[in-house]
Write an enzyme that holds these catalytic residues in place. Structure first.
Site, PDB file in Angstrom:
ATOM      1  N   GLU A 153      48.811  27.054  44.394  1.00 31.02           N
ATOM      2  CA  GLU A 153      47.878  26.831  43.295  1.00 31.02           C
ATOM      3  C   GLU A 153      48.579  27.020  41.955  1.00 31.02           C
ATOM      4  OE1 GLU A 153      45.145  30.463  42.337  1.00 31.02           O
ATOM      5  OE2 GLU A 153      45.019  30.111  44.491  1.00 31.02           O
ATOM      6  N   SER A 204      39.988  31.076  48.473  1.00 32.75           N
ATOM      7  CA  SER A 204      38.727  31.060  47.744  1.00 32.75           C
ATOM      8  C   SER A 204      38.201  29.648  47.635  1.00 32.75           C
ATOM      9  CB  SER A 204      38.926  31.660  46.356  1.00 32.75           C
ATOM     10  OG  SER A 204      39.244  33.032  46.454  1.00 32.75           O
ATOM     11  N   ASN A 243      49.891  40.157  45.850  1.00 28.93           N
ATOM     12  CA  ASN A 243      49.238  39.021  46.493  1.00 28.93           C
ATOM     13  C   ASN A 243      49.946  37.742  46.082  1.00 28.93           C
ATOM     14  OD1 ASN A 243      47.545  37.081  47.536  1.00 28.93           O
ATOM     15  ND2 ASN A 243      45.796  37.564  46.227  1.00 28.93           N
ATOM     16  N   LYS A 285      43.576  47.129  51.076  1.00 32.55           N
ATOM     17  CA  LYS A 285      42.378  47.581  51.787  1.00 32.55           C
ATOM     18  C   LYS A 285      41.652  46.462  52.522  1.00 32.55           C
ATOM     19  CE  LYS A 285      41.412  51.620  48.902  1.00 32.55           C
ATOM     20  NZ  LYS A 285      40.412  52.279  48.011  1.00 32.55           N
ATOM     21  N   ARG A 292      32.850  41.632  42.706  1.00 29.57           N
ATOM     22  CA  ARG A 292      32.531  42.112  44.055  1.00 29.57           C
ATOM     23  C   ARG A 292      32.051  41.004  44.988  1.00 29.57           C
ATOM     24  NH1 ARG A 292      32.660  47.526  44.565  1.00 29.57           N
ATOM     25  NH2 ARG A 292      32.677  48.777  42.667  1.00 29.57           N
ATOM     26  N   HIS A 328      45.306  37.454  55.414  1.00 29.82           N
ATOM     27  CA  HIS A 328      45.508  37.259  53.984  1.00 29.82           C
ATOM     28  C   HIS A 328      45.360  38.606  53.273  1.00 29.82           C
ATOM     29  CE1 HIS A 328      45.516  35.636  50.000  1.00 29.82           C
ATOM     30  NE2 HIS A 328      44.302  36.079  49.762  1.00 29.82           N
ATOM     31  N   CYS A 354      44.262  30.171  48.044  1.00 24.77           N
ATOM     32  CA  CYS A 354      45.271  30.943  48.775  1.00 24.77           C
ATOM     33  C   CYS A 354      45.522  30.463  50.200  1.00 24.77           C
ATOM     34  CB  CYS A 354      44.889  32.425  48.800  1.00 24.77           C
ATOM     35  SG  CYS A 354      44.947  33.211  47.173  1.00 24.77           S
ATOM     36  N   THR A 395      47.632  42.576  40.939  1.00 24.33           N
ATOM     37  CA  THR A 395      48.077  42.059  42.237  1.00 24.33           C
ATOM     38  C   THR A 395      48.697  40.670  42.219  1.00 24.33           C
ATOM     39  OG1 THR A 395      45.843  41.232  42.673  1.00 24.33           O
ATOM     40  CG2 THR A 395      46.372  43.452  43.476  1.00 24.33           C
ATOM     41  N   THR A 439      33.643  38.547  45.677  1.00 20.21           N
ATOM     42  CA  THR A 439      34.808  38.077  46.426  1.00 20.21           C
ATOM     43  C   THR A 439      34.982  38.803  47.759  1.00 20.21           C
ATOM     44  OG1 THR A 439      36.302  39.665  45.355  1.00 20.21           O
ATOM     45  CG2 THR A 439      36.001  37.551  44.267  1.00 20.21           C
TER      46      THR A 439
END
Length: 362
Positions: free
Chosen positions: A95, A312, A282, A255, A215, A250, A127, A168, A217
């Site tokens: 991307e 996404s 990431n 976490k 959130r 991924h 991603c 990230t 996501t």
């Protein structure tokens, strides 16, 4: 994690090639520069609030998706030991392609000696652009249209200064040379893709930085797609987490993949080799692909691997792979992923700002 309303039978949603195929060669690349998460916190929060990762990889002034893809591709070719002129397609998923209207794939193909008798294209799906290229490459080889396909997932991810993504969003990725099973170091058993219209992350044309749903996501985006794709594939393959030696997910942070693995029944040891986001960040389209290279670096013949991407917008690709005896003779033909991780030069926020073009002087 499936809703039970899909009228298709199991055999109609499992993706499987007509002829046996697999991974013939693989290669990783991670830039040497590292920005500690504490540096981002120091600048934007006065050092409070912590960081979701230890540090992230930052591309240098002379690096972009194309240059990084070339090195990863060269590593994959070194492991496969094939003539690049035999490659029938070069696909680069990202991307952050350097050009809005010029393909990265043609430059990569020319640089490794694969042009001109090939098919080349750039892939986009946030991603999971890299795993999409792999999915298509496996089908291309599995249909008999070509003997080898080079599929790459690579990014120089961007985050708005001060945004949560800046902790990230990193640079790096991996390349996979896909080919016939009798030459493969890992055999493809089957795959499954799960896609919905879930707008958790986006960037419109002419915008420098992406926006995200905070959130949002998490549960309806990453976890819904990752868990659904994983569980559905395991149901179709007749497996559970205990049937896999390793799993790679991924990694937008540390976490999320840890939690997804636990919910699916995997333990920490199964995901440890491929969980790299804490030390490289990431790398978006290269995220789970880079984790797979690190896992193959330590895998033994007969090991079974589950790899699941997430992009996404939103969707996940889940792959079932089995390692062959060829892994032991090929993995040290090119640098291992941990060699790139260990090769690090720390930079501060000012250098990072310069390298990533965040400081506008016009």
């Amino acid at each position: 994690m499936t809703d039970g309303t899909n009228p298709l039978k199991v055999g109609q949603t499992l993706l499987k090639t007509d002829r046996p195929v697999g991974i013939v060669g693989y290669g990783a690349y991670v830039p040497r520069y590292r920005l500690p998460g504490t540096e981002v916190a120091r600048v934007w929060t006065g050092g409070t609030g912590g960081s979701p990762i230890k540090e992230k990889a930052v591309a240098g002034l002379d690096e972009d998706v194309i240059t990084m893809s070339i090195e990863a591709a060269q590593n994959a070719l070194a492991r496969a030991s094939i003539d690049p002129r035999l490659i029938r397609a070069v696909w680069v998923g990202s991307e952050s392609h350097p050009y809005a209207v010029k393909p990265s794939s043609t430059i990569v193909a020319e640089s490794i000696g694969a042009a001109p008798n090939i098919q080349a294209a750039d892939w986009e799906f946030a991603c999971k652009a890299g795993s999409e290229a792999m999915q298509a490459g496996l089908g291309f080889v599995g249909s008999g249209m070509g003997r080898y396909v080079l599929a790459i997932g690579m990014d120089t991810a961007q985050g708005r200064p001060g945004d949560a993504l800046e902790y990230t969003a990193a640079a790096g990725g991996a390349a996979f040379l896909l080919g016939p099973a009798d030459e493969s170091l890992a055999l493809y058993q089957g795959s499954y893709s799960y896609v919905t219209d879930t707008p958790d992350f986006w960037r419109r044309a002419h915008e420098h930085y992406p926006s995200h749903g905070d959130r949002f996501t998490g549960e309806p985006a990453y976890f819904q797609h990752t868990l659904s794709a994983s569980q559905r594939l395991m149901d179709m393959m007749g497996t559970t987490a205990q049937d896999y030696t390793w799993a790679v997910f991924h990694q937008p942070n540390v976490k999320f993949p840890q939690r997804a693995a636990k919910m699916l029944g995997f333990n920490d040891a199964q995901i440890e080799p491929g969980l790299l986001s804490g030390v490289v960040g990431n790398v978006y389209a290269g995220s789970c692909l880079l984790g797979l290279t690190a896992t193959l670096d330590v895998a033994q013949p007969g090991d079974r691997i589950l790899m699941v991407s997430y992009g996404s917008g939103a969707g996940s690709d889940a792959f079932d792979l089995v390692v062959t005896d060829r892994i032991t003779e090929r993995r040290d033909r090119a640098p291992r992923t941990q060699d790139y991780v260990a090769r690090r030069t720390e930079v501060d926020y000012a250098i990072y700002t310069r390298y990533r073009g965040k400081l506008l002087t016009d």
